[in-house]
Write an enzyme that holds these catalytic residues in place. Structure first.
Site, short mmCIF file in Angstrom:
data_model
loop_
_atom_site.label_atom_id
_atom_site.label_comp_id
_atom_site.label_asym_id
_atom_site.label_seq_id
_atom_site.Cartn_x
_atom_site.Cartn_y
_atom_site.Cartn_z
CB ILE A 225 -4.39 -4.12 19.97
CG1 ILE A 225 -5.26 -2.86 19.98
CG2 ILE A 225 -5.20 -5.36 19.61
CD1 ILE A 225 -6.33 -2.81 21.04
CB ALA B 145 3.65 12.79 12.31
CB SER B 146 2.04 8.25 9.91
OG SER B 146 1.94 7.20 10.87
CE LYS B 147 -1.18 4.57 12.00
NZ LYS B 147 -2.10 3.51 11.53
CE1 TYR C 272 1.98 3.45 13.93
CE2 TYR C 272 1.73 4.42 16.11
CZ TYR C 272 1.30 3.54 15.14
OH TYR C 272 0.20 2.77 15.35
CB VAL D 108 -0.99 0.05 1.18
CG1 VAL D 108 -1.98 -1.10 1.15
CG2 VAL D 108 -0.28 0.14 2.53
CG ASN E 200 -5.52 -2.84 9.95
OD1 ASN E 200 -5.65 -2.50 11.12
ND2 ASN E 200 -4.67 -3.82 9.59
#
Ligand code: NAP
Length: 260
Positions: A191, A160-162, A158, A66, A92
């Site tokens: 999780i 920042a990407s979320k 990470y 992706v 996801n």
């Protein structure tokens, strides 16, 4: 309730492991036909075999990356070839390598943003025509509490990407609404997954102690939230976020967890 996904077609990117596999399991147990996407064909085949247990819908796989726009387009094309329709996209797939800011390179940032943010955006874009044609298109993003709500050393890129996924979500919701497509995001806390296992036992114990419910989430906890957003019952909800974290973001200081 939430049985409307039966016989609907669902793409889960990153469906070969962890949270994505949990999302795929929840949908397939409700009778949806699920295409799982990832890069590693061995992991995809193993996941498909595992998901087939208890599934009432079809399970299909596609190897695609992706972080490449072409990979996102391949996933949508394969879903249409195999199922003839796309009703739900669960975007996801994601990576979470850790690196302190002082050591961060441009390549580190580009790699994380390509998989987590661009991968989200172009997966959604590739599915728009089919989601619109379905008449009840649904997109569910897997974001995180890390970035939008919290921080953790090593995960500035990470996080920042979320957070970027949520910035994208707001405008995408407006643009997709006239096409009959909703788009929402689940924000998992910690999780229990194969990916998190790599962080080590000390990290996991520390996380459990910081969560009011004193346990990590299960992948199915995220799958159930995604199922809700994908259902007919959630048809008037778009551009929204749902934190699924056992209360992890609630304590305002470590003292709030003492004596409970
Ligand atoms: P995981 O167990 O490492 O699984 C990640 C999945 O994404 C795998 O199927 C992986 O397959 C796929 N993937 C990664 N990069 C890809 C790419 N470029 N193209 C296609 N597929 C790709 O991770 P996870 O913990 O389930 O995380 C899933 C999502 O949940 C991520 O977006 C993550 O940010 C988010 N999240 C996780 C947690 C947690 O506690 N676990 C908390 C908050 C948010 P391949 O490697 O074979 O490509």
């Amino acid at each position: 309730m939430f049985t409307s996904v039966k016989d609907r077609t669902v793409i889960v990117t990153g469906g070969s492991k962890g949270i994505g596999k949990g999302i795929a399991r929840v949908f397939s147990q409700q009778g949806a036909h699920v295409l799982i996407a990832g890069r590693d064909t061995t992991a995809l085949d193993a996941a498909a075999e595992s998901l087939a247990q208890g599934a009432t819908g079809r399970i299909e796989t596609v190897a695609a990356d992706v972080s490449q726009v072409d990979g996102c387009r391949t996933i949508a094309e394969v879903a249409l070839e195999r199922f003839g329709a796309i009703d739900v996209l669960c975007a996801n797939a994601g990576i979470f390598p850790d690196k302190l800011l002082v050591d961060m390179t441009e390549e580190d940032v580009d790699t994380v943003m390509a998989s987590n943010f661009k991968g989200t955006m172009f997966s959604v874009q590739a599915c728009i025509p089919a989601l619109e044609a379905s008449g009840h298109g649904r997109v569910v993003l897997t974001s995180s509490i890390t970035g939008p709500i919290t921080g953790y050393p090593g995960w500035s890129h990470y996080g920042a990407s979320k957070a970027a996924q949520l910035g994208f979500l707001k405008t995408a919701a407006i643009e997709l609404a006239p096409r009959g497509i909703t788009i929402n995001a689940v924000l998992p806390g910690n999780i229990a997954t194969e990916g998190l296992d790599d962080m080590g036992a000390d990290y996991i114990r520390g996380m459990e102690a910081a969560i009011p419910q004193r346990r990590l989430g299960a992948v199915e906890d995220i799958g159930n939230a995604a199922l809700f957003f994908a259902s007919d019952e959630a048809g008037y909800i778009t551009g929204q976020t749902l934190v699924v974290d056992g209360g992890q973001v609630l304590p305002e200081s470590p003292a709030a967890m003492e004596g409970i």
